[in-house]
Design a protein around this motif. Structure first.
Motif, PDB file in Angstrom:
ATOM      1  N   LEU A 128       0.828  -1.200   0.000  1.00  0.00           N
ATOM      2  CA  LEU A 128       0.000   0.000   0.000  1.00  0.00           C
ATOM      3  C   LEU A 128       0.864   1.253   0.000  1.00  0.00           C
ATOM      4  N   LEU A 129       0.554   2.168  -0.941  1.00  0.00           N
ATOM      5  CA  LEU A 129       1.115   3.512  -0.922  1.00  0.00           C
ATOM      6  C   LEU A 129      -0.021   4.502  -0.747  1.00  0.00           C
ATOM      7  N   THR A 130       0.228   5.545   0.032  1.00  0.00           N
ATOM      8  CA  THR A 130      -0.766   6.592   0.226  1.00  0.00           C
ATOM      9  C   THR A 130      -0.162   7.927  -0.194  1.00  0.00           C
ATOM     10  N   ARG A 131      -0.999   8.814  -0.669  1.00  0.00           N
ATOM     11  CA  ARG A 131      -0.538  10.154  -1.073  1.00  0.00           C
ATOM     12  C   ARG A 131      -0.809  11.142   0.057  1.00  0.00           C
ATOM     13  N   ARG A 132       0.268  11.760   0.541  1.00  0.00           N
ATOM     14  CA  ARG A 132       0.112  12.741   1.599  1.00  0.00           C
ATOM     15  C   ARG A 132      -0.748  13.911   1.110  1.00  0.00           C
ATOM     16  N   ALA A 133      -1.621  14.376   1.971  1.00  0.00           N
ATOM     17  CA  ALA A 133      -2.539  15.450   1.592  1.00  0.00           C
ATOM     18  C   ALA A 133      -1.769  16.693   1.159  1.00  0.00           C
ATOM     19  N   ALA A 134      -2.364  17.457   0.265  1.00  0.00           N
ATOM     20  CA  ALA A 134      -1.690  18.621  -0.320  1.00  0.00           C
ATOM     21  C   ALA A 134      -1.393  19.707   0.696  1.00  0.00           C
ATOM     22  N   HIS A 135      -2.114  19.715   1.832  1.00  0.00           N
ATOM     23  CA  HIS A 135      -1.893  20.756   2.830  1.00  0.00           C
ATOM     24  C   HIS A 135      -0.824  20.386   3.856  1.00  0.00           C
ATOM     25  N   MET A 136      -0.244  19.207   3.778  1.00  0.00           N
ATOM     26  CA  MET A 136       0.756  18.777   4.755  1.00  0.00           C
ATOM     27  C   MET A 136       1.978  19.688   4.706  1.00  0.00           C
ATOM     28  N   ARG A 137       2.572  19.947   5.865  1.00  0.00           N
ATOM     29  CA  ARG A 137       3.699  20.873   5.948  1.00  0.00           C
ATOM     30  C   ARG A 137       4.974  20.296   5.337  1.00  0.00           C
ATOM     31  N   THR A 138       5.112  18.995   5.356  1.00  0.00           N
ATOM     32  CA  THR A 138       6.292  18.358   4.766  1.00  0.00           C
ATOM     33  C   THR A 138       5.857  17.335   3.729  1.00  0.00           C
ATOM     34  N   PHE A 139       6.553  17.317   2.616  1.00  0.00           N
ATOM     35  CA  PHE A 139       6.313  16.375   1.524  1.00  0.00           C
ATOM     36  C   PHE A 139       4.837  16.281   1.116  1.00  0.00           C
ATOM     37  N   PRO A 140       4.198  17.413   0.829  1.00  0.00           N
ATOM     38  CA  PRO A 140       2.804  17.356   0.373  1.00  0.00           C
ATOM     39  C   PRO A 140       2.692  16.648  -0.975  1.00  0.00           C
ATOM     40  N   SER A 141       1.591  15.942  -1.179  1.00  0.00           N
ATOM     41  CA  SER A 141       1.281  15.252  -2.441  1.00  0.00           C
ATOM     42  C   SER A 141       2.343  14.231  -2.845  1.00  0.00           C
ATOM     43  N   THR A 142       3.048  13.693  -1.855  1.00  0.00           N
ATOM     44  CA  THR A 142       4.067  12.681  -2.111  1.00  0.00           C
ATOM     45  C   THR A 142       3.532  11.312  -1.712  1.00  0.00           C
ATOM     46  N   TRP A 143       3.832  10.306  -2.550  1.00  0.00           N
ATOM     47  CA  TRP A 143       3.371   8.947  -2.292  1.00  0.00           C
ATOM     48  C   TRP A 143       4.331   8.232  -1.350  1.00  0.00           C
ATOM     49  N   VAL A 144       3.796   7.726  -0.243  1.00  0.00           N
ATOM     50  CA  VAL A 144       4.584   7.044   0.786  1.00  0.00           C
ATOM     51  C   VAL A 144       3.719   5.947   1.409  1.00  0.00           C
ATOM     52  N   PRO A 145       4.308   4.977   2.108  1.00  0.00           N
ATOM     53  CA  PRO A 145       3.500   4.061   2.917  1.00  0.00           C
ATOM     54  C   PRO A 145       2.960   4.801   4.139  1.00  0.00           C
ATOM     55  N   PRO A 146       1.905   4.297   4.768  1.00  0.00           N
ATOM     56  CA  PRO A 146       1.371   4.962   5.963  1.00  0.00           C
ATOM     57  C   PRO A 146       2.360   4.896   7.125  1.00  0.00           C
ATOM     58  N   GLY A 147       2.362   5.942   7.942  1.00  0.00           N
ATOM     59  CA  GLY A 147       3.255   5.974   9.092  1.00  0.00           C
ATOM     60  C   GLY A 147       3.258   7.334   9.738  1.00  0.00           C
ATOM     61  N   GLY A 148       4.126   7.506  10.741  1.00  0.00           N
ATOM     62  CA  GLY A 148       4.182   8.784  11.431  1.00  0.00           C
ATOM     63  C   GLY A 148       5.095   8.722  12.642  1.00  0.00           C
ATOM     64  N   HIS A 149       4.843   9.604  13.619  1.00  0.00           N
ATOM     65  CA  HIS A 149       5.699   9.731  14.798  1.00  0.00           C
ATOM     66  C   HIS A 149       5.345   8.697  15.870  1.00  0.00           C
ATOM     67  N   ILE A 150       6.286   8.515  16.779  1.00  0.00           N
ATOM     68  CA  ILE A 150       6.082   7.669  17.945  1.00  0.00           C
ATOM     69  C   ILE A 150       5.705   8.569  19.115  1.00  0.00           C
ATOM     70  N   GLU A 151       4.699   8.179  19.848  1.00  0.00           N
ATOM     71  CA  GLU A 151       4.305   8.942  21.016  1.00  0.00           C
ATOM     72  C   GLU A 151       4.961   8.372  22.276  1.00  0.00           C
TER      73      GLU A 151
END
Length: 306
Positions: A128-151
């Motif tokens: 699965l690849l997802t496209r980061r939303a166009a309003h994201m502060r970093t790498f907008p409209s870029t295709w990446v796998p899902p993920g994010g920060h660790i809490e």
């Protein structure tokens, strides 16, 4: 760290292991690859003679989370290490001392953040690849796998499961996971596009799921605030994205079927995206474009080796 940016959660930062007990926080402006290579120099008391361009931009490491610190250690592949890589144009490799001194204090004091990414593999070998939303502060409209920060207080897998669920609605609890590779990510990704604002160590995990991609696609509930597109990539397209041009382009469709959020109808629709979008290289100047991230290309290359 003093002077760090206030966020909604406590950020998990990278520490470099130097011996058994010494763990040093990595400064924002320090290149992770260079630090790992410098550790080799110190340990062996001699300079490295790099045999190839690739060797200069890669090394093997192990990563562990200890008391909300990501401990990065130099390792060997045969000892369970995974490849850490960055692009040859990595800003932290290229930035000058003057450039570092010009960084705003709130940026230079951030340290290096940690991100976790899930390469979700369906039972019929699509990812699965997802496209980061166009309003994201970093790498907008870029295709990446899902993920994010660790809490704070999370394990690496707990962070993966939460991020995947938040972005896609898929549940990966109890899945078979494997640390595939690590990537040093900086945004903007070249100095010609501006001063560095974010510096991450991104850990790519392979998650093998039991359902086919069509079954998984029907279960997804994509979060339009974070992603505005999704698709399941087969091995032929993954080979092309990773730069394996030995596979003829005629072996894949000229358009890729994706799920895309339509602002006009406020709904998710099925549409076609030219496969050329997935094969476009990152521009070295000017505005960024819709493309697959360089780190994702590397992760797909490592996935295909399996």
């Amino acid at each position: 760290m003093s002077g760090s940016v206030t966020t909604k959660f406590s950020r998990i930062l990278v520490y470099l292991a130097d011996g058994q007990k010494c763990r040093n926080p990595v400064d924002f402006s320090q290149c992770l690859l260079e630090l790992c290579h410098d550790n080799i120099n110190t340990d062996n008391n001699k300079d490295i003679l790099y045999q190839s361009f690739e060797e200069r931009n890669t090394t093997y490491v192990t990563c562990s989370l200890d008391q909300d610190k990501l401990i990065l250690s130099k390792s060997k592949q045969e000892n369970g290490g995974v490849m850490l890589k960055h692009p040859p144009f990595c800003p932290m490799l290229k930035i000058s001392k003057e450039g570092i001194s010009e960084l705003p204090a709130e940026i230079s004091s951030r340290g290096v953040d940690v991100g976790v990414v899930a390469l979700l593999q369906s039972s019929d070998n699509r990812v699965l690849l997802t496209r980061r939303a166009a309003h994201m502060r970093t790498f907008p409209s870029t295709w990446v796998p899902p993920g994010g920060h660790i809490e704070q207080g999370e394990t690496l897998f707990q962070a993966l499961a939460r991020e995947v669920c938040e972005e896609t609605g898929l549940i990966i609890g109890g899945s078979d996971e494997q640390l595939l590779c690590a990537w040093e990510s900086v945004y903007p990704y070249v100095l010609t596009m501006g001063q560095p604002k974010r510096h991450h160590l991104v850990l790519y995990y392979l998650i093998k799921l039991q359902n086919s991609y069509t079954e998984l696609a029907s279960e997804m509930k994509l979060d339009k605030s974070e992603v505005d597109g999704a698709c399941w990539v087969d091995k032929d397209l993954a080979n092309l994205i990773a730069g394996n041009h030995e596979i003829p382009i005629t072996h894949i469709d000229k358009n890729m079927e994706i799920q895309q959020f339509c602002k006009k109808s406020e709904s998710w629709i099925t549409s076609l995206l030219p496969y050329s979008v997935f094969l476009t290289d990152a521009p070295t100047c000017g505005p960024d474009i819709e493309r697959v991230s360089t780190g994702t290309r590397f992760a797909l290359e490592e996935w295909l080796k399996l």
